[in-house]
Enzyme design. Sequence first.
Site, PDB file in Angstrom:
ATOM      1  N   GLN A  87      45.783 -30.042 -28.434  1.00  4.51           N
ATOM      2  CA  GLN A  87      45.905 -31.323 -27.735  1.00  4.51           C
ATOM      3  C   GLN A  87      46.529 -32.353 -28.676  1.00  4.51           C
ATOM      4  O   GLN A  87      46.832 -33.467 -28.265  1.00  4.51           O
ATOM      5  CB  GLN A  87      44.531 -31.828 -27.286  1.00  4.51           C
ATOM      6  CG  GLN A  87      43.791 -30.896 -26.340  1.00  4.51           C
ATOM      7  CD  GLN A  87      42.345 -31.342 -26.180  1.00  4.51           C
ATOM      8  OE1 GLN A  87      42.032 -32.145 -25.314  1.00  4.51           O
ATOM      9  NE2 GLN A  87      41.477 -30.831 -27.017  1.00  4.51           N
ATOM     10  N   HIS A 135      49.869 -32.118 -25.211  1.00  6.49           N
ATOM     11  CA  HIS A 135      50.046 -33.567 -25.094  1.00  6.49           C
ATOM     12  C   HIS A 135      51.274 -34.068 -25.847  1.00  6.49           C
ATOM     13  O   HIS A 135      51.339 -35.244 -26.203  1.00  6.49           O
ATOM     14  CB  HIS A 135      48.784 -34.284 -25.608  1.00  6.49           C
ATOM     15  CG  HIS A 135      47.587 -34.041 -24.731  1.00  6.49           C
ATOM     16  ND1 HIS A 135      46.303 -34.191 -25.184  1.00  6.49           N
ATOM     17  CD2 HIS A 135      47.488 -33.627 -23.442  1.00  6.49           C
ATOM     18  CE1 HIS A 135      45.451 -33.895 -24.196  1.00  6.49           C
ATOM     19  NE2 HIS A 135      46.157 -33.556 -23.129  1.00  6.49           N
TER      20      HIS A 135
HETATM   21  C1  BV8 Z   1      46.849 -36.490 -15.850  1.00  2.00           C
HETATM   22  C2  BV8 Z   1      48.401 -38.141 -26.287  1.00  2.00           C
HETATM   23  C3  BV8 Z   1      47.707 -36.545 -13.655  1.00  2.00           C
HETATM   24  C4  BV8 Z   1      48.793 -39.527 -26.648  1.00  2.00           C
HETATM   25  C5  BV8 Z   1      46.302 -38.074 -24.998  1.00  2.00           C
HETATM   26  C6  BV8 Z   1      40.565 -34.631 -14.110  1.00  2.00           C
HETATM   27  C7  BV8 Z   1      41.733 -33.895 -13.980  1.00  2.00           C
HETATM   28  C8  BV8 Z   1      42.945 -34.420 -14.401  1.00  2.00           C
HETATM   29  C9  BV8 Z   1      43.001 -35.707 -14.970  1.00  2.00           C
HETATM   30  C10 BV8 Z   1      41.851 -36.433 -15.096  1.00  2.00           C
HETATM   31  C11 BV8 Z   1      40.637 -35.900 -14.669  1.00  2.00           C
HETATM   32  N1  BV8 Z   1      39.689 -36.837 -14.926  1.00  2.00           N
HETATM   33  C12 BV8 Z   1      40.255 -37.927 -15.511  1.00  2.00           C
HETATM   34  C13 BV8 Z   1      41.565 -37.717 -15.612  1.00  2.00           C
HETATM   35  C14 BV8 Z   1      42.537 -38.672 -16.164  1.00  2.00           C
HETATM   36  C15 BV8 Z   1      42.777 -38.489 -17.648  1.00  2.00           C
HETATM   37  C16 BV8 Z   1      41.513 -38.182 -18.414  1.00  2.00           C
HETATM   38  O1  BV8 Z   1      41.227 -37.036 -18.704  1.00  2.00           O
HETATM   39  N2  BV8 Z   1      40.765 -39.215 -18.784  1.00  2.00           N
HETATM   40  C17 BV8 Z   1      39.564 -39.031 -19.562  1.00  2.00           C
HETATM   41  C18 BV8 Z   1      39.504 -40.071 -20.679  1.00  2.00           C
HETATM   42  C19 BV8 Z   1      38.382 -39.130 -18.621  1.00  2.00           C
HETATM   43  N3  BV8 Z   1      43.764 -37.466 -17.874  1.00  2.00           N
HETATM   44  C20 BV8 Z   1      45.061 -37.811 -17.834  1.00  2.00           C
HETATM   45  O2  BV8 Z   1      45.469 -38.933 -17.588  1.00  2.00           O
HETATM   46  C21 BV8 Z   1      46.061 -36.697 -18.117  1.00  2.00           C
HETATM   47  N4  BV8 Z   1      47.095 -36.758 -17.126  1.00  2.00           N
HETATM   48  O3  BV8 Z   1      45.813 -36.079 -15.459  1.00  2.00           O
HETATM   49  O4  BV8 Z   1      47.907 -36.771 -15.046  1.00  2.00           O
HETATM   50  C22 BV8 Z   1      49.040 -36.368 -13.073  1.00  2.00           C
HETATM   51  C23 BV8 Z   1      49.351 -35.139 -12.503  1.00  2.00           C
HETATM   52  C24 BV8 Z   1      50.595 -34.978 -11.936  1.00  2.00           C
HETATM   53  C25 BV8 Z   1      51.533 -36.022 -11.945  1.00  2.00           C
HETATM   54  C26 BV8 Z   1      51.210 -37.246 -12.552  1.00  2.00           C
HETATM   55  C27 BV8 Z   1      49.955 -37.426 -13.121  1.00  2.00           C
HETATM   56  C28 BV8 Z   1      46.743 -36.918 -19.459  1.00  2.00           C
HETATM   57  C29 BV8 Z   1      45.756 -36.796 -20.592  1.00  2.00           C
HETATM   58  C30 BV8 Z   1      46.504 -36.834 -21.951  1.00  2.00           C
HETATM   59  C31 BV8 Z   1      46.383 -38.200 -22.567  1.00  2.00           C
HETATM   60  N5  BV8 Z   1      46.978 -38.206 -23.891  1.00  2.00           N
HETATM   61  N6  BV8 Z   1      46.939 -38.089 -26.169  1.00  2.00           N
HETATM   62  C32 BV8 Z   1      48.254 -39.928 -28.000  1.00  2.00           C
HETATM   63  O5  BV8 Z   1      47.876 -39.065 -28.807  1.00  2.00           O
HETATM   64  O6  BV8 Z   1      48.259 -41.145 -28.246  1.00  2.00           O
HETATM   65  S1  BV8 Z   1      44.639 -37.843 -24.934  1.00  2.00           S
HETATM   66  C33 BV8 Z   1      43.890 -37.887 -26.458  1.00  2.00           C
HETATM   67  O7  BV8 Z   1      42.574 -37.390 -26.242  1.00  2.00           O
HETATM   68  C34 BV8 Z   1      44.477 -36.945 -27.500  1.00  2.00           C
HETATM   69  O8  BV8 Z   1      45.601 -36.231 -27.069  1.00  2.00           O
HETATM   70  C35 BV8 Z   1      43.403 -35.970 -27.765  1.00  2.00           C
HETATM   71  O9  BV8 Z   1      43.897 -34.748 -27.969  1.00  2.00           O
HETATM   72  C36 BV8 Z   1      42.652 -36.022 -26.501  1.00  2.00           C
HETATM   73  C37 BV8 Z   1      41.292 -35.430 -26.557  1.00  2.00           C
HETATM   74  O10 BV8 Z   1      40.623 -35.957 -27.661  1.00  2.00           O
HETATM   75  P1  BV8 Z   1      40.102 -34.925 -28.778  1.00  2.00           P
HETATM   76  O11 BV8 Z   1      41.251 -34.176 -29.319  1.00  2.00           O
HETATM   77  O12 BV8 Z   1      38.981 -34.135 -28.207  1.00  2.00           O
HETATM   78  O13 BV8 Z   1      39.627 -35.932 -29.882  1.00  2.00           O
HETATM   79  P2  BV8 Z   1      38.274 -36.774 -29.907  1.00  2.00           P
HETATM   80  O14 BV8 Z   1      38.429 -37.834 -30.947  1.00  2.00           O
HETATM   81  O15 BV8 Z   1      37.868 -37.128 -28.518  1.00  2.00           O
HETATM   82  O16 BV8 Z   1      37.188 -35.711 -30.418  1.00  2.00           O
HETATM   83  C38 BV8 Z   1      37.265 -35.220 -31.737  1.00  2.00           C
HETATM   84  C39 BV8 Z   1      36.182 -34.169 -31.861  1.00  2.00           C
HETATM   85  O17 BV8 Z   1      36.296 -33.588 -33.145  1.00  2.00           O
HETATM   86  C40 BV8 Z   1      34.785 -34.729 -31.742  1.00  2.00           C
HETATM   87  O18 BV8 Z   1      34.004 -33.887 -30.902  1.00  2.00           O
HETATM   88  C41 BV8 Z   1      34.246 -34.685 -33.191  1.00  2.00           C
HETATM   89  O19 BV8 Z   1      32.858 -34.406 -33.217  1.00  2.00           O
HETATM   90  C42 BV8 Z   1      35.019 -33.527 -33.750  1.00  2.00           C
HETATM   91  N7  BV8 Z   1      35.264 -33.582 -35.193  1.00  2.00           N
HETATM   92  C43 BV8 Z   1      35.345 -34.687 -35.987  1.00  2.00           C
HETATM   93  N8  BV8 Z   1      35.594 -34.285 -37.259  1.00  2.00           N
HETATM   94  C44 BV8 Z   1      35.668 -32.920 -37.247  1.00  2.00           C
HETATM   95  C45 BV8 Z   1      35.460 -32.473 -35.929  1.00  2.00           C
HETATM   96  N9  BV8 Z   1      35.475 -31.172 -35.589  1.00  2.00           N
HETATM   97  C46 BV8 Z   1      35.698 -30.282 -36.582  1.00  2.00           C
HETATM   98  N10 BV8 Z   1      35.922 -30.632 -37.863  1.00  2.00           N
HETATM   99  C47 BV8 Z   1      35.908 -31.932 -38.228  1.00  2.00           C
HETATM  100  N11 BV8 Z   1      36.123 -32.276 -39.526  1.00  2.00           N
END
Ligand code: BV8
Length: 263
Positions: free
Chosen positions: A103, A121
């Site tokens: 991602q 992404h």
């Molecule tokens: C879309 C790129 C529709 C930009 C990002 C259901 C189905 C479909 C969509 C949705 C749905 N419900 C809601 C939605 C809408 C939305 C969504 O999911 N919202 C969420 C917030 C509820 N989704 C969308 O909008 C997607 N598009 O659905 O379009 C559509 C269809 C057809 C036509 C038109 C439209 C698009 C989603 C992509 C958004 N872009 N990023 C950028 O980078 O700026 S998302 C962003 O969050 C990043 O890409 C990242 O990859 C992603 C997920 O985050 P994580 O990678 O998990 O990172 P996070 O910080 O959250 O967690 C880190 C983890 O690591 C933690 O658990 C932590 O404990 C752990 N950690 C920390 N340190 C360590 C570790 N683990 C191991 N070792 C360590 N040292």
Amino acid sequence: MESVLPHRAARFLGDARRVVIFTGAGISAESGVPTFRDDLTGLWARFDVQRLATPEAFHADPDLVWGWYEWRRRRVRRAEPNPGHLAIATIEARVPGSTVITQNVDDLHERAGTGAVIHLHGSLFAPRCVTVAAHPATFQDPQDGDAVELHEGRRIPPPRCASCAALVRPGVVWFGEALPEAALTAAVEAAATCDVLLTVGTSGVVYPAAEIPRIAARSGATVIQVNPEPTPLDQVCAINLRGTAAQVLPALVAAAWEATAER
Ligand code: BV8
């Protein structure tokens, strides 16, 4: 679910013929690249990412959004792959039927030696014309010694497309944008047909990417999670390895192939 590094996880990995490795921002955390949701360092803690990672945000304030991505891109440029990235490259090299799906928008998997990476992404390094995605868009990499030390929130006017003079935007998937169809199709296919899915460093809350480990579990694969914190994916994992990527993955890979060698 087991919460220590069990030899069971090593055996599943060592015996697997088709392995999917699915990563999120946590895999790059030990390289110094901020995650999104971690309290102290997470980008979301300091920015309203919904205000920055959307087409509307770019349209409303292109200099702020482009500056934010330039700041992130330069941080990635200065980062190095960590032992977690290197362990994943080892798995890819050892298991011909492996697929790496991320991602993340950084290039640390590639710089660690992973040959093929499915970017769900997009990428910080693939800017594109805001009007015609196929228009070639390049951007000036900061020269070594570039005195411009970007700070978060610094506004930088985006470049202009050489073909049509429209703005150039980051080549990432924003909220509300569809994921690249070929990447998503390949990722779903790999998840639906693998023996083991290793999910590393993701909070499992952004869809449709967060479906990938769930598809693997529904298809009968063994899902192993590496994360220091609980996540919603705990419910679909057979084995939960509570630890960081750089600590757990090298040990898991060593045990997997030591275990196989002993047989
Ligand atoms: C879309 C790129 C529709 C930009 C990002 C259901 C189905 C479909 C969509 C949705 C749905 N419900 C809601 C939605 C809408 C939305 C969504 O999911 N919202 C969420 C917030 C509820 N989704 C969308 O909008 C997607 N598009 O659905 O379009 C559509 C269809 C057809 C036509 C038109 C439209 C698009 C989603 C992509 C958004 N872009 N990023 C950028 O980078 O700026 S998302 C962003 O969050 C990043 O890409 C990242 O990859 C992603 C997920 O985050 P994580 O990678 O998990 O990172 P996070 O910080 O959250 O967690 C880190 C983890 O690591 C933690 O658990 C932590 O404990 C752990 N950690 C920390 N340190 C360590 C570790 N683990 C191991 N070792 C360590 N040292």
